[in-house]
Design an enzyme around this catalytic site. Sequence first.
Site, PDB file in Angstrom:
ATOM      1  N   CYS A 256       0.835  -1.202   0.000  1.00 60.94           N
ATOM      2  CA  CYS A 256       0.000   0.000   0.000  1.00 60.94           C
ATOM      3  C   CYS A 256       0.873   1.257   0.000  1.00 60.94           C
ATOM      4  O   CYS A 256       1.448   1.588  -1.028  1.00 60.94           O
ATOM      5  CB  CYS A 256      -0.989  -0.041   1.160  1.00 60.94           C
TER       6      CYS A 256
ATOM      7  N   HIS B  42      -3.407  -5.008   0.501  1.00 59.58           N
ATOM      8  CA  HIS B  42      -2.819  -5.514   1.757  1.00 59.58           C
ATOM      9  C   HIS B  42      -2.939  -7.039   1.781  1.00 59.58           C
ATOM     10  O   HIS B  42      -3.805  -7.577   2.488  1.00 59.58           O
ATOM     11  CB  HIS B  42      -3.567  -4.928   2.959  1.00 59.58           C
TER      12      HIS B  42
ATOM     13  N   GLU C 143      -1.353  -9.112   3.332  1.00 61.93           N
ATOM     14  CA  GLU C 143      -1.148  -9.667   4.681  1.00 61.93           C
ATOM     15  C   GLU C 143      -2.479  -9.917   5.389  1.00 61.93           C
ATOM     16  O   GLU C 143      -2.568 -10.756   6.283  1.00 61.93           O
ATOM     17  CB  GLU C 143      -0.241  -8.739   5.513  1.00 61.93           C
TER      18      GLU C 143
HETATM   19  N1  GLN Z   1      -1.835   6.737   2.926  1.00 63.55           N
HETATM   20  C1  GLN Z   1      -1.965   6.008   1.713  1.00 63.55           C
HETATM   21  C2  GLN Z   1      -3.340   6.183   1.076  1.00 63.55           C
HETATM   22  O1  GLN Z   1      -4.268   6.596   1.723  1.00 63.55           O
HETATM   23  C3  GLN Z   1      -1.675   4.527   1.946  1.00 63.55           C
HETATM   24  C4  GLN Z   1      -2.681   3.856   2.808  1.00 63.55           C
HETATM   25  C5  GLN Z   1      -2.200   2.542   3.366  1.00 63.55           C
HETATM   26  O2  GLN Z   1      -1.007   2.242   3.363  1.00 63.55           O
HETATM   27  N2  GLN Z   1      -3.116   1.742   3.864  1.00 63.55           N
HETATM   28  O3  GLN Z   1      -3.527   5.891  -0.066  1.00 63.55           O
END
Ligand code: GLN
Length: 534
Positions: free
Chosen positions: A381, A506, A508
Site C-alpha cells: 500500500c 494488503h 497480509e
Molecule cells: N496513505 C496512503 C493512502 O491513503 C496509503 C494507505 C495505506 O497504506 N493503507 O492511499
Amino acid sequence: MPPKYIVVLGLLMSGLGKGAVTSAIMKMFDFYDLKVLPVKFDGYLNYDCGTMNPYRHGEVFVLDDKSEVDMDFGLYERFLNKNLTGDLSITGGKLFSKLVTKERKGGFLGEDVQIIPHLTNEVMGNIENVYKKKEPDVLVIEVGGTVGDIENSYFIEAMRQFATNHDVTFVCLTYVPALDVVGEQKTKPTQIGLRQLQQVGISPNVVICRSKAPLEKKAKDKISLFSNLEPQRVIDDSDDYTIYHLPLHFMEQGLDKVLLKDLGLSGRINKQKLNAWGIMTDKIRTPKGKIDIGIVGKYTDLKDSYASLREALIHAGAFSNVRVNIDWIESTDLEKKSGTKRLSGLNGIIVPGGFGKRGTEGMINAIEYARENGLPFLGLCLGMQLMAVEYARNACGLKNANSTEMNPKTKYNVIDIIEWQRGIRTKGGTMRLGAYECALSPNTHSYRAYASKKITERHRHRYEFNNKYRQTMKNKGLVIAGINPKEDLVEFIEWNSGFGIGTQSHPELKSRLESPAPLFVSFVKEAINRSASK
Ligand code: GLN
C-alpha cells in the site's frame, strides 16, 4: 438443533489474549468440522475502529465486505481460515446509533428509553439476527474489555439475560501472576475477579488461566474451589512458543470435550485437519533455518500496528520451514542516507502501509537501498506508493516526485488522490476499502507468486498510482504487473531486475497458517535464496 453460544469474558485486566483464546476455542470446534463463527463486542463509542490511530489501538483490520473492524478479526480469520463479515462486529457506537435512530423514528413512543431493557434487548436482538442469518453450529461471543468496566457492563448484563433462555456457556479468562522473589503463583486476583463476575449474576463454566509458567496444581485447586468448578474446568494458558499451538494445548487438557458436553454437541475430529495444523505449529517451533527481514515503518513501537504483517511472515516462514526474524526499523531513523547502513545485514525489506508524511523520506531511502543492493523488497500500500516515488525520483529523473498526500504541491505527482475520493469530506468507512479484483500480467514475479491471472486482495487507501506517469515509468523499466480492470488502477508494480514488488493492496490481511499469502511465500523464498548466496 437449538443455537449454541459461548461467551468469552475477561477478568482483571486487558491484554491477556482474549482474542487468542476465542480463536483457539473456535479452532477446536473447527477440528470437529462444526460450523463456528465469532461475534466481537467492543465497548467504544466509535462506530467502528476505522477512525482510530493504529499507534494506540493496534491495526485496523479490513474485511472483504469493506468493514473496518477490530484487529481481533484478523486473529479469528487466521485461525478459522475463513472470510468473515462486518455484521459480526458489534460496537457501542453501532448499538447506540441504532437505538437513537429507532427512537427518533418513533420506535419507542411513550416510553423512556433505557439501558435496561432497551439497549440490552438491542444487544440480544443483534446476536439472534447473526445466528439467524448465518446459522452456525456454535456462535462464540467475545466481550471486549474486562468485567467491571462501565463500557461493557450493559453487554454483560444482556448476556446474563440471554443465558436464561438460551444454551450459553461462559468462559472467563483470568491472570495468575507469580512474584519473582517468592515464585509461587497467586490466585487472589482471580478470586476477586470471580467474585466480581458472580456479583453481576454470572458463574463461569470454564476458567482459563493466563500465566507465565505452567499453572501449578495448588493454584488450579484453589481457583477450582473459588469458582465452584471441577479442576478439569480450570485450564492452563501459560506462555507458549506460538499462539497457533493454543487449540492443541487446550485439547490436551480436554477443553474440547468439556465444551461439547456443556453445549450438548457431539462430533468426530477431522484428523487430517488436526494433523496438518500440528505439522505447521511444529515448523514454527523447530524451523530448519532463519532469515532476517527489516520492516521499515512509522508505528514500529507498537508491534500490534502491524499484527497481520507479523503473522503473514510467520505463516510464510512456517511454509518454507524458516524462522523469520523481524528487525523493526523506525523510518525516521533512516531519513539521513547514512542511516541505511543498518540495512546491510538483512535478507529482505518490507515497507508496510501507513498514513501521513512523517517518516516517508526514510522509507524512500530504504527502498532505494534495497533496489541498488539487490535486496528482496515488498511494498504494501503506502510501501508500493513510495516504491513508485523512489523509482520516479531516482530512475526516471523526476526530481522531488512525490505523493500529493506528502506534498500537495509536488511537480511530479506520481501518486495522487483517487478521482472519486476528491469530494469526500467525511471520515470513517470512506476510503477505497475491501476486496478488489486485479488482473496480473504473465511473466511477472506477482503472477508467478499467485499462479493465477485473476486475484482479489483487500484495500484501504485514498491515493493511487497516477496513470499520467505510467508510460514514462514503463519506458524507464518499471513493470506494471497488475491492474484493476474496472477502474484501470495500477495494483502491482515491480522492478525489472532483482525482486521488488509493490502492491496497492494488503495481502497480509488474507494470510492464514493454513493458506499463507502467496506474495509473502515468494518474498520469503527470495530472502532465503539471498541469505544462502551471502
Ligand atoms: N496513505 C496512503 C493512502 O491513503 C496509503 C494507505 C495505506 O497504506 N493503507 O492511499
